[in-house]
Design a protein around this motif. Sequence first.
Motif, PDB file in Angstrom:
ATOM      1  N   PHE A  35      -2.227   5.081  -2.316  1.00 44.31           N
ATOM      2  CA  PHE A  35      -2.155   3.702  -1.521  1.00 44.31           C
ATOM      3  C   PHE A  35      -2.016   4.282  -0.107  1.00 44.31           C
ATOM      4  N   SER A  61       3.431   5.217   1.891  1.00 45.60           N
ATOM      5  CA  SER A  61       3.230   3.824   1.485  1.00 45.60           C
ATOM      6  C   SER A  61       4.384   3.403   0.376  1.00 45.60           C
ATOM      7  N   THR A  62       4.860   2.178   0.299  1.00 36.74           N
ATOM      8  CA  THR A  62       6.007   1.862  -0.455  1.00 36.74           C
ATOM      9  C   THR A  62       5.546   1.271  -1.888  1.00 36.74           C
ATOM     10  N   LEU A  63       4.068   1.038  -2.002  1.00 38.23           N
ATOM     11  CA  LEU A  63       3.667   0.431  -3.500  1.00 38.23           C
ATOM     12  C   LEU A  63       3.800   1.582  -4.510  1.00 38.23           C
ATOM     13  N   SER A  64       3.605   2.495  -4.064  1.00 41.27           N
ATOM     14  CA  SER A  64       3.854   3.768  -5.227  1.00 41.27           C
ATOM     15  C   SER A  64       5.239   3.630  -5.884  1.00 41.27           C
ATOM     16  N   HIS A  66       7.013   0.904  -6.120  1.00 36.97           N
ATOM     17  CA  HIS A  66       7.398  -0.319  -6.646  1.00 36.97           C
ATOM     18  C   HIS A  66       6.671  -0.040  -8.112  1.00 36.97           C
ATOM     19  N   THR A 104       6.244  -5.098   1.157  1.00 39.47           N
ATOM     20  CA  THR A 104       5.738  -4.867  -0.108  1.00 39.47           C
ATOM     21  C   THR A 104       6.043  -5.915  -1.215  1.00 39.47           C
ATOM     22  N   SER A 106       4.852  -6.890  -5.432  1.00 42.03           N
ATOM     23  CA  SER A 106       4.525  -6.622  -6.563  1.00 42.03           C
ATOM     24  C   SER A 106       4.854  -7.499  -7.555  1.00 42.03           C
ATOM     25  N   SER A 160      -9.901  -6.587  -4.846  1.00 44.63           N
ATOM     26  CA  SER A 160      -8.844  -6.016  -3.570  1.00 44.63           C
ATOM     27  C   SER A 160      -9.493  -6.582  -2.156  1.00 44.63           C
ATOM     28  N   ILE A 176      -3.931  -3.339  -9.278  1.00 46.81           N
ATOM     29  CA  ILE A 176      -3.930  -1.961  -9.604  1.00 46.81           C
ATOM     30  C   ILE A 176      -4.962  -1.544 -10.557  1.00 46.81           C
ATOM     31  N   GLY A 192      -0.501  -5.588  -6.311  1.00 46.16           N
ATOM     32  CA  GLY A 192       0.451  -5.434  -5.247  1.00 46.16           C
ATOM     33  C   GLY A 192      -0.056  -5.717  -3.780  1.00 46.16           C
ATOM     34  N   GLN A 194       0.721  -4.921   0.430  1.00 45.23           N
ATOM     35  CA  GLN A 194       1.548  -4.164   1.379  1.00 45.23           C
ATOM     36  C   GLN A 194       0.973  -4.645   2.756  1.00 45.23           C
TER      37      GLN A 194
END
Length: 202
Positions: A35, A61-64, A66, A104, A106, A160, A176, A192, A194
């Motif tokens: 991401f 990235s902060t999504l990973s 999450h 973020t 999720s 997306s 995802i 998710g 972001q």
Amino acid sequence: EKIIYRELIKKFLSDQGYQEIITYSLVSQKIKDDFCFFNENYDFYQLLAPKSENHVYYRQSTLSSHLQTIAHNLAYKNKRIFFFEINKIYFKSPHTLVEEELLTISGTGEAIIDSVHGLNQNYDFFWIKGIAEAIFQNLNIISEIKFVPCSNKGFHPYQSVNILLNKINIGFIGKIHPLIDKKYQINQSTFGAQISLTKLFS
């Protein structure tokens, strides 16, 4: 003023049933690039003496993080998971420290459970997109926002979008990709979003 906006966003998401979390800023080699399609030309900050192979690089990235937290919760049989986080990332561009604040969001599982009327609804792409739209509505900028279909790596190609604020890309929303879910040992559909609060507030 930014503090007021942050608290407004936090309160709205909490009222919608989202749980605020704080995830660790360091990630492993295995997931550091997930991401990060907006920051592909930037270098990662790396610890010289990491204590664990899971905590080597400062994430971009902060999504990973999450997805890791979702996987952990699913392992403990929690099937309905809705998280949000406001946190910062750091990267080099090219020789200076760049700091960016991200929101973020999720989620996975059933968004609505109505055993009386049998009206159950799974969390999906339109649900999380609606949450983002409501945030922009609350901030009185929805008229300046556009959602543009995209094919960002790591997301389902037909579910997306990138988020544009006055033609500036400030984030993304999506389902995802199943292969990424599998990579994180997640066995149900996850979604998710972001959003760069740095770009949003500026």
